[in-house]
Structures are given as C-alpha cells and as structure tokens.
Design a protein around this motif. Structure first.
Motif, PDB file in Angstrom:
ATOM      1  N   ARG A  43       0.816  -1.221   0.000  1.00 41.20           N
ATOM      2  CA  ARG A  43       0.000   0.000   0.000  1.00 41.20           C
ATOM      3  C   ARG A  43       0.844   1.263   0.000  1.00 41.20           C
ATOM      4  N   THR A  44       2.118   1.147   0.332  1.00 46.81           N
ATOM      5  CA  THR A  44       2.974   2.341   0.385  1.00 46.81           C
ATOM      6  C   THR A  44       3.538   2.715  -0.975  1.00 46.81           C
ATOM      7  N   VAL A  45       3.436   1.845  -1.940  1.00 47.94           N
ATOM      8  CA  VAL A  45       3.961   2.108  -3.282  1.00 47.94           C
ATOM      9  C   VAL A  45       2.785   2.252  -4.234  1.00 47.94           C
ATOM     10  N   SER A  46       2.795   3.297  -5.005  1.00 46.76           N
ATOM     11  CA  SER A  46       1.698   3.549  -5.928  1.00 46.76           C
ATOM     12  C   SER A  46       1.631   2.453  -6.996  1.00 46.76           C
ATOM     13  N   GLY A  47       0.470   1.832  -7.116  1.00 47.16           N
ATOM     14  CA  GLY A  47       0.239   0.801  -8.115  1.00 47.16           C
ATOM     15  C   GLY A  47       0.752  -0.579  -7.758  1.00 47.16           C
ATOM     16  N   ALA A  48       1.397  -0.735  -6.618  1.00 47.71           N
ATOM     17  CA  ALA A  48       1.968  -2.032  -6.249  1.00 47.71           C
ATOM     18  C   ALA A  48       0.919  -3.126  -6.041  1.00 47.71           C
ATOM     19  N   PRO A  49      -0.226  -2.848  -5.425  1.00 45.70           N
ATOM     20  CA  PRO A  49      -1.200  -3.934  -5.261  1.00 45.70           C
ATOM     21  C   PRO A  49      -1.667  -4.531  -6.583  1.00 45.70           C
ATOM     22  N   VAL A  50      -1.866  -3.699  -7.581  1.00 45.77           N
ATOM     23  CA  VAL A  50      -2.317  -4.192  -8.885  1.00 45.77           C
ATOM     24  C   VAL A  50      -1.186  -4.945  -9.578  1.00 45.77           C
ATOM     25  N   ARG A  51       0.008  -4.384  -9.549  1.00 46.58           N
ATOM     26  CA  ARG A  51       1.146  -5.064 -10.177  1.00 46.58           C
ATOM     27  C   ARG A  51       1.435  -6.396  -9.506  1.00 46.58           C
ATOM     28  N   GLN A  52       1.255  -6.466  -8.186  1.00 45.62           N
ATOM     29  CA  GLN A  52       1.510  -7.717  -7.477  1.00 45.62           C
ATOM     30  C   GLN A  52       0.499  -8.782  -7.895  1.00 45.62           C
ATOM     31  N   VAL A  53      -0.771  -8.410  -8.038  1.00 45.25           N
ATOM     32  CA  VAL A  53      -1.789  -9.362  -8.471  1.00 45.25           C
ATOM     33  C   VAL A  53      -1.477  -9.857  -9.874  1.00 45.25           C
ATOM     34  N   LEU A  54      -1.123  -8.958 -10.770  1.00 46.59           N
ATOM     35  CA  LEU A  54      -0.832  -9.357 -12.142  1.00 46.59           C
ATOM     36  C   LEU A  54       0.427 -10.223 -12.215  1.00 46.59           C
ATOM     37  N   ALA A  55       1.437  -9.908 -11.423  1.00 48.36           N
ATOM     38  CA  ALA A  55       2.654 -10.728 -11.414  1.00 48.36           C
ATOM     39  C   ALA A  55       2.372 -12.111 -10.836  1.00 48.36           C
ATOM     40  N   ALA A  56       1.593 -12.170  -9.762  1.00 49.93           N
ATOM     41  CA  ALA A  56       1.251 -13.465  -9.166  1.00 49.93           C
ATOM     42  C   ALA A  56       0.406 -14.289 -10.126  1.00 49.93           C
ATOM     43  N   TYR A  57      -0.518 -13.643 -10.814  1.00 50.37           N
ATOM     44  CA  TYR A  57      -1.338 -14.382 -11.779  1.00 50.37           C
ATOM     45  C   TYR A  57      -0.483 -14.890 -12.942  1.00 50.37           C
ATOM     46  N   THR A  58       0.434 -14.084 -13.408  1.00 49.66           N
ATOM     47  CA  THR A  58       1.302 -14.514 -14.506  1.00 49.66           C
ATOM     48  C   THR A  58       2.128 -15.730 -14.112  1.00 49.66           C
ATOM     49  N   ALA A  59       2.696 -15.706 -12.914  1.00 48.30           N
ATOM     50  CA  ALA A  59       3.479 -16.851 -12.442  1.00 48.30           C
ATOM     51  C   ALA A  59       2.589 -18.076 -12.249  1.00 48.30           C
ATOM     52  N   GLY A  60       1.414 -17.890 -11.667  1.00 43.91           N
ATOM     53  CA  GLY A  60       0.493 -18.999 -11.464  1.00 43.91           C
ATOM     54  C   GLY A  60      -0.022 -19.569 -12.777  1.00 43.91           C
ATOM     55  N   ALA A  61      -0.292 -18.700 -13.743  1.00 40.74           N
ATOM     56  CA  ALA A  61      -0.767 -19.167 -15.044  1.00 40.74           C
ATOM     57  C   ALA A  61       0.330 -19.939 -15.773  1.00 40.74           C
ATOM     58  N   ALA A  62       1.578 -19.488 -15.659  1.00 39.58           N
ATOM     59  CA  ALA A  62       2.681 -20.220 -16.294  1.00 39.58           C
ATOM     60  C   ALA A  62       2.819 -21.611 -15.678  1.00 39.58           C
ATOM     61  N   PHE A  63       2.741 -21.691 -14.355  1.00 40.04           N
ATOM     62  CA  PHE A  63       2.818 -22.982 -13.672  1.00 40.04           C
ATOM     63  C   PHE A  63       1.653 -23.883 -14.071  1.00 40.04           C
ATOM     64  N   SER A  64       0.467 -23.321 -14.119  1.00 38.09           N
ATOM     65  CA  SER A  64      -0.720 -24.083 -14.471  1.00 38.09           C
ATOM     66  C   SER A  64      -0.663 -24.559 -15.929  1.00 38.09           C
ATOM     67  N   LEU A  65      -0.193 -23.708 -16.822  1.00 37.11           N
ATOM     68  CA  LEU A  65      -0.052 -24.109 -18.218  1.00 37.11           C
ATOM     69  C   LEU A  65       0.994 -25.208 -18.382  1.00 37.11           C
ATOM     70  N   LEU A  66       2.038 -25.177 -17.564  1.00 38.30           N
ATOM     71  CA  LEU A  66       3.029 -26.260 -17.598  1.00 38.30           C
ATOM     72  C   LEU A  66       2.412 -27.582 -17.156  1.00 38.30           C
ATOM     73  N   LEU A  67       1.529 -27.522 -16.165  1.00 40.05           N
ATOM     74  CA  LEU A  67       0.859 -28.747 -15.727  1.00 40.05           C
ATOM     75  C   LEU A  67      -0.044 -29.315 -16.817  1.00 40.05           C
ATOM     76  N   ALA A  68      -0.733 -28.444 -17.510  1.00 36.53           N
ATOM     77  CA  ALA A  68      -1.708 -28.884 -18.504  1.00 36.53           C
ATOM     78  C   ALA A  68      -1.110 -29.068 -19.894  1.00 36.53           C
ATOM     79  N   ALA A  69       0.117 -28.645 -20.104  1.00 35.66           N
ATOM     80  CA  ALA A  69       0.704 -28.647 -21.448  1.00 35.66           C
ATOM     81  C   ALA A  69       0.722 -30.011 -22.129  1.00 35.66           C
ATOM     82  N   PRO A  70       1.151 -31.091 -21.474  1.00 34.94           N
ATOM     83  CA  PRO A  70       1.185 -32.366 -22.203  1.00 34.94           C
ATOM     84  C   PRO A  70      -0.186 -32.801 -22.723  1.00 34.94           C
ATOM     85  N   VAL A  71      -1.200 -32.658 -21.899  1.00 36.71           N
ATOM     86  CA  VAL A  71      -2.546 -33.042 -22.335  1.00 36.71           C
ATOM     87  C   VAL A  71      -3.058 -32.077 -23.401  1.00 36.71           C
TER      88      VAL A  71
END
Length: 170
Positions: A43-71
């Motif tokens: 909350r002390t950095v302008s825009g950090a909450p939104v950037r953190q959500v987007l960064a966490a989603y990007t990392a989670g989506a990459a991990f999830s896509l790796l799990l689903a990639a073979p199928v």
C-alpha cells in the motif's frame, strides 16, 4: 505419464491428479502476503497492489499451463480444438480463482476446500469439467468468464484498499 498415457486417461485421471498435487502452491497464492504482512508494504507504493496481483497471476498461469501442457498439446495435435481450448481455459482459471479466493478471504483454506471438491468431481465425472466435442466450447467460455470475474473482483478489492490507505475519507 500425461505424455505417454492415452488422451482420455490423461484428461480423466492424470490432469485432475496433477492439479490435486499442486493444491498447496495454488492455495498460497493471494493469501501469502496477507498472512505474512507484506500487503501493508504494497500500500505504500503507488500501483503495487495491482502489479503484485498481475505478477502473481502470470506466475500462477505459467505454472498451471506447464501442468496442462502435455494433455493440451496432445489434444491440439489430435485435432480436438474444443477440448484443447477447454483445457487451456481451465489452466488459466485455476490460478485466477486461487488468487481471488486467497486475497478476498485472506487465507488458503477456502480455495483448498473448494478445489478438493472440484477435483473429486473431476476424477469421478471427468466429462463435467473436460467434455469432448461442442460442449467443451461452453466449458472454455465459462472458464474464461470465471477467470475474468475472479481477477476483476480481486483487483477492485485491492484498488479500494489502496485508495483507503492514502485517502481514508469517502
């Protein structure tokens, strides 16, 4: 195993099992910063909450896509584009729901409970979440709508909290 097993076994047994094993990393998403106290620093950095959500989603989506990639790759190569789209949309939905539930409830338990129930249903009735044919397009669309709704709810909550940190009056 998902590379070598028949495609229907990969969808009905192996994919839900992989996601069941990955429940702990997904359940920590969104709630880890609340339980560790890091959200107060965002909350002390302008825009950090939104950037953190987007960064966490990007990392989670990459991990999830790796799990689903073979199928997903096997479905795409076999010409089953609807099922391919549904598996990819599923892979994008899981981290979005994990981050949203973790961020809104401030804990990992709600996602764990809901996801265990979903994986139980997916293992016992795989056509519910991963159908073949035209029904897979409907599932893909629903998964993408749920992804957008989950991320929108969480981003709205983070922006509201960020605004209140800098401007406590309405």
């Amino acid at each position: 195993a998902t590379c070598l097993a028949p495609t229907d076994v990969g969808i009905s047994v192996l994919l839900p099992t992989l996601y069941g094993w990955a429940i702990l990393p997904f359940s920590a998403m969104g709630s880890e910063e609340k339980t560790s106290g890091m959200d107060a620093l965002y909350r002390t950095v302008s825009g950090a909450p939104v950037r953190q959500v987007l960064a966490a989603y990007t990392a989670g989506a990459a991990f999830s896509l790796l799990l689903a990639a073979p199928v997903a790759v096997r479905l795409g190569l076999s010409g089953q584009t609807a099922a391919f789209a549904a598996v990819l949309a599923w892979a994008l939905m899981v981290p979005a729901v994990a981050i949203a539930l973790g961020g809104l409830t401030r804990g990992p338990r709600p996602f764990q409970i809901i996801f265990i129930i979903v994986m139980y249903v997916a293992l016992n009735m795989p056509a519910t979440f991963f159908p073949m044919g035209a029904a897979a397009w409907v599932n893909a669309a629903v998964y993408l709508v749920v992804t957008a709704a989950a991320l929108t709810l969480l981003l709205a909550d983070r922006l509201r909290a960020h605004r209140l940190a800098f401007c406590p009056w309405p």
